[in-house]
Design an enzyme around this catalytic site. Structure first.
Site, PDB file in Angstrom:
ATOM      1  N   SER A 121      35.012  41.086  31.671  1.00 44.08           N
ATOM      2  CA  SER A 121      35.634  42.187  32.383  1.00 44.08           C
ATOM      3  C   SER A 121      34.868  43.496  31.912  1.00 44.08           C
ATOM      4  O   SER A 121      35.246  44.554  32.494  1.00 44.08           O
ATOM      5  CB  SER A 121      37.023  42.224  31.737  1.00 44.08           C
ATOM      6  OG  SER A 121      37.853  41.012  32.012  1.00 44.08           O
ATOM      7  N   HIS A 142      33.036  38.790  38.655  1.00 40.29           N
ATOM      8  CA  HIS A 142      34.225  39.308  38.014  1.00 40.29           C
ATOM      9  C   HIS A 142      35.115  38.895  38.951  1.00 40.29           C
ATOM     10  O   HIS A 142      35.607  39.963  39.636  1.00 40.29           O
ATOM     11  CB  HIS A 142      34.044  40.851  37.577  1.00 40.29           C
ATOM     12  CG  HIS A 142      35.206  41.326  36.778  1.00 40.29           C
ATOM     13  ND1 HIS A 142      35.737  42.554  36.778  1.00 40.29           N
ATOM     14  CD2 HIS A 142      36.124  40.760  35.808  1.00 40.29           C
ATOM     15  CE1 HIS A 142      36.611  42.620  36.392  1.00 40.29           C
ATOM     16  NE2 HIS A 142      36.891  41.516  35.479  1.00 40.29           N
ATOM     17  N   GLU A 154      34.401  41.530  41.883  1.00 40.55           N
ATOM     18  CA  GLU A 154      33.402  42.643  41.610  1.00 40.55           C
ATOM     19  C   GLU A 154      32.114  41.827  41.530  1.00 40.55           C
ATOM     20  O   GLU A 154      32.068  40.789  40.561  1.00 40.55           O
ATOM     21  CB  GLU A 154      33.674  43.561  40.431  1.00 40.55           C
ATOM     22  CG  GLU A 154      34.815  44.403  40.623  1.00 40.55           C
ATOM     23  CD  GLU A 154      35.103  45.400  39.383  1.00 40.55           C
ATOM     24  OE1 GLU A 154      35.005  46.711  39.428  1.00 40.55           O
ATOM     25  OE2 GLU A 154      35.344  44.829  38.514  1.00 40.55           O
ATOM     26  N   ASN A 192      38.504  47.706  35.924  1.00 40.34           N
ATOM     27  CA  ASN A 192      38.946  48.032  34.791  1.00 40.34           C
ATOM     28  C   ASN A 192      38.690  49.377  33.786  1.00 40.34           C
ATOM     29  O   ASN A 192      39.241  49.743  32.863  1.00 40.34           O
ATOM     30  CB  ASN A 192      38.451  46.818  33.556  1.00 40.34           C
ATOM     31  CG  ASN A 192      39.059  45.461  33.913  1.00 40.34           C
ATOM     32  OD1 ASN A 192      40.215  45.591  34.410  1.00 40.34           O
ATOM     33  ND2 ASN A 192      38.341  44.543  33.952  1.00 40.34           N
TER      34      ASN A 192
END
Ligand code: NAD
Length: 293
Positions: A121, A142, A154, A192
């Site tokens: 992450s 991701h 991602e 994130n």
């Protein structure tokens, strides 16, 4: 399925590993799901079966799809079973030392042509790549949680990632009916980088007594139109993962605005890791989740 890739290895049979195995098997790939113990693998296969069954009830897939997908997933606690894979996606605990140890064990046995990807992450793809024997065939893929539901993936290149590796990853993700977005290799990438400081701020809001768990989550659901409150979302992500991402942002960007909230640290120290542990900002042990503060 994408041409040339049929065998997918997934390392870590936690929340994310289960989801990645689930969607890959549904798309027709042969999946080997690896974790440290047979017990963990069995729990993961039961979880995946439950999640597939829920999709059948919801009319998203058929009973035949469920059976076919389950038959495509083989659980394993022996890393040697990953040797013939075309693509291995590492989705183990968000801890750099854990991931480095896995690559050190995996690389000598893994098919030299295979692509190795991480579902991290937040950690640097370039730095993780340097712990492998194949930085040019290494990158970040991701997925978002819960994988069967969330559309976005991602893709993150390390400095050495070759274009054919990126193209193969993009083709794989597209074959899962997901939408790709490309992020540069900065701490926590795009989603994130934006989401976790908001969650951390919600925890500060709780810590400083501005509102209760319920007040904060209700405020953001009804006042900002978020589908889920930030504290419920933190529990859902896992508080250990949240803390780890904040630490990566804090260290990587050297800005005090990313300081992890002390209350988040305390919850992780207590083992109150959120939904997966039965307790976080909510207590999940009863019929319905109860706010703890
Ligand atoms: N939780 C999220 O919302 C989310 C979203 C996107 C990405 N991620 C990333 O995905 C990864 C996994 O997160 P998660 O939420 O599934 O965590 P989790 O705690 O649910 O699962 C981690 C799994 O890794 C296993 N593991 C630990 N060490 C291992 C080893 N040496 N070999 C094999 N397996 C090992 C554990 O037994 C566990 O089953 C992390 O890198 C995390 O940052 C998490």
């Amino acid at each position: 399925m994408t041409i040339g890739m049929t065998k997918i290895g997934v390392i870590g049979a936690g929340q994310m590993g289960c989801g990645i195995a689930h969607v890959s098997a549904l798309a027709g790939y042969d999946v080997t799901l690896y974790d440290l113990s047979q017990e963990r693998i069995e729990a993961a296969l039961a979880t995946i079966n439950g999640n597939l069954a829920r999709q059948v009830v919801g009319g998203k897939i058929t009973e035949e799809d469920r059976k076919a997908a389950l038959s495509k997933i083989k659980g394993s606690a022996a890393m040697g079973d990953l040797a013939p894979m075309d693509l291995v996606i590492e989705a183990a605990t968000e801890n750099e030392a854990v991931k480095r140890k896995i690559y050190a064990e995996l690389c000598p046995i893994l098919n030299p042509a295979a692509i190795l990807a991480t579902n991290t992450s937040s950690l640097s793809i370039t730095r993780l790549a340097s712990a492998t024997d194949r930085p040019e065939r290494f990158m970040g893929i991701h997925f978002m949680n819960p994988v069967p539901v969330m559309k976005l993936v991602e893709l993150v290149r390390g400095i050495a990632t070759q274009e054919d590796t990126f193209a193969a990853a993009r083709a794989f993700v597209t074959s899962l009916d997901k939408v790709v977005t490309v992020a540069e290799d900065f701490p926590a990438f795009i989603v994130n980088r934006i989401l976790l400081p908001m969650i951390n701020e919600a925890i500060y809001t709780l810590y400083e007594g501005v509102g209760t768990v319920e007040a904060i989550d209700t405020a953001m659901k009804l006042g900002a139109n978020h589908p889920m409150g930030p504290l419920q979302l933190a529990d859902f992500i896992g508080l250990d993962t949240c803390l780890s991402i904040m630490q990566v942002l804090h260290d990587g960007l050297a800005d005090s605005k990313y300081r992890p909230c002390p209350l988040l640290v305390k919850y992780v120290e207590a083992g109150w890791l959120g939904r997966k542990a039965g307790r976080g900002f909510y207590d999940y042990r009863g019929e319905v989740p109860l706010p703890t503060r």
